[in-house]
Design a protein around this motif. Sequence first.
Motif, mmCIF file in Angstrom:
data_model
loop_
_atom_site.group_PDB
_atom_site.id
_atom_site.type_symbol
_atom_site.label_atom_id
_atom_site.label_comp_id
_atom_site.label_asym_id
_atom_site.label_seq_id
_atom_site.Cartn_x
_atom_site.Cartn_y
_atom_site.Cartn_z
ATOM 1 N N SER A 5 2.747 -6.102 3.520
ATOM 2 C CA SER A 5 1.996 -7.196 4.345
ATOM 3 C C SER A 5 2.444 -8.244 3.478
ATOM 4 O O SER A 5 2.137 -8.414 2.255
ATOM 5 N N LEU A 34 4.161 -7.585 8.771
ATOM 6 C CA LEU A 34 3.446 -6.219 8.377
ATOM 7 C C LEU A 34 4.448 -5.219 8.742
ATOM 8 O O LEU A 34 4.815 -5.220 9.917
ATOM 9 N N LEU A 80 0.828 -1.342 -0.021
ATOM 10 C CA LEU A 80 0.051 0.074 -0.037
ATOM 11 C C LEU A 80 0.859 1.342 0.167
ATOM 12 O O LEU A 80 1.601 1.058 0.847
ATOM 13 N N SER A 95 2.701 0.905 3.532
ATOM 14 C CA SER A 95 2.868 -0.396 4.033
ATOM 15 C C SER A 95 3.028 -1.695 3.189
ATOM 16 O O SER A 95 2.688 -1.726 1.901
ATOM 17 N N THR A 146 -3.746 -1.767 15.088
ATOM 18 C CA THR A 146 -4.473 -2.873 15.850
ATOM 19 C C THR A 146 -3.430 -3.989 15.987
ATOM 20 O O THR A 146 -2.522 -4.211 15.447
ATOM 21 N N THR A 166 -5.146 2.176 10.925
ATOM 22 C CA THR A 166 -5.632 0.991 11.380
ATOM 23 C C THR A 166 -4.825 -0.178 11.422
ATOM 24 O O THR A 166 -4.578 -0.939 12.651
ATOM 25 N N LEU A 167 -3.926 -0.279 10.280
ATOM 26 C CA LEU A 167 -2.946 -1.361 10.523
ATOM 27 C C LEU A 167 -1.958 -1.184 11.489
ATOM 28 O O LEU A 167 -1.396 -2.149 12.237
ATOM 29 N N PRO A 198 -8.388 2.433 2.815
ATOM 30 C CA PRO A 198 -8.596 2.599 4.282
ATOM 31 C C PRO A 198 -7.174 3.059 4.809
ATOM 32 O O PRO A 198 -6.162 2.578 4.472
ATOM 33 N N SER A 199 -7.001 4.094 5.751
ATOM 34 C CA SER A 199 -5.607 4.545 6.341
ATOM 35 C C SER A 199 -5.037 3.542 6.693
ATOM 36 O O SER A 199 -5.312 2.534 7.393
#
Lengths: 274, 168
Positions: free
Chosen positions: A238, A228, A163, A236, A181, A177-178, A173-174
């Motif tokens: 993953s 990740l 991403l 990012s 969480t 959150t990754l 989505p930003s």
Amino acid sequence: MNHADAHESAGLTDPEGDRDVRVLLDVAVSDVRRPGRVSDGELIARGYRMRRRRRSAVAGATVVAVAAAVVGTVVLARPGGAGGPGGSDLGAAAGGTPRPAVSTASAAPTPLPLPAERVRALLPAGIGPLTKVTFPHEPRSELNGRYTLRGAGAVGYLEVDVLDPAKDLVPDPSAATLRATDPCRVQPSGSSVRANQDCTNQQLAGGGLLKTWVVPPLGGTGESYTALLVLPDGRSVSLIACSGNPAYGPLMARPPLTRAQLAGLVAEPGWFGA
Amino acid sequence: MGQDDSALQEFIHGRRDHLFRSAFLLCGDRDEADDLVQTALLKVILAWRRLERIDSVEAFARRTLVNVFIASRRRMWRREQPHGELPEHAAPTVDMEAALAVQAALARLPVKQRAVLVLRFWEDLSVEATADVLGMRPGTVRSHASRGIAALRAYVPRGIGLLEREEA
């Protein structure tokens, strides 16, 4: 207050039984307010920027294609050019084997290697062969997708999800959150799903955040290792290395990459290459 | 500002809160719901001129929101729901506790069951329209709805009478 009161409040004991699931859902959102982080105006402005960027990208690609066609045509038509009047084949002039005139179209931009080849180049030696099999998500990066890895008569796979908000033409989505969480703080959504295990969370020099965890087997799918990397600028990567799925063939005894290999691989800058 | 822009602004201003509540029912988290809606609306903006010609913007936005949600759940651990992150309430009231109970029950449902329940019962779509949004057969929608309601019944035990009709 106990749950019985709460249920009664929600209308769950309505003797008429004429309230439906909609009532429950109404109750669930009755006190929920939208965070005011981004105004409508800001959102629209961002959408317009993305639209302009996407149009520029399309226009740029068109210009490159036209330029390539023009260059190819000029090379073919010029007096000394291959295929042109009185021209000689470049391969022959160099003393090599004569080649078809069409080969002079190499004046056009060199195509990038296939995604599978680019991913293979990033993997540790001895891993593979590798084949791209699916695009499980919107292709934000052309590397994104699932790659089977064969070895010792079994088939595992590597799943890539890159991403890059600065380049992506499709919003996502930003990365917040990754980043926020914890993969081990999850609750299975079905009775057959087991929680993630062995989660690590490492702050890297430079501000990156590396998370790794183990996903237990689910259904026919084997065990997976996941890494990740979330960078400070929102990019990012993953990577999921899975011991396989029966759809691809016999499962590997363990995922095709170790957790240490995966943690090193996810930090390769090549994931964000051209 | 053109007429297109006015219509777009009007749509976003008028529908953003409703989409947010749908998103919240799907994901159970305010910030993530806000992210999902922003993503869906950005896609609406990108497709706006085409949408005005060929489609219902409302339907496109709804479909996009659900697809973005399901796609997000396919990624990594996100096939599962975070727990312990329900909205905090300093002084729960009867309604708040009921809301939390239902939110917790929804969070325990598999992603597609939740999507079916939200589309069928919150968005009031027909079985066929829900099937169209989710790319399922109507029979699959009925099956998901039935199982979802059964699961809600299990997680919200006092709702038995309330949920009987749809399961029949």
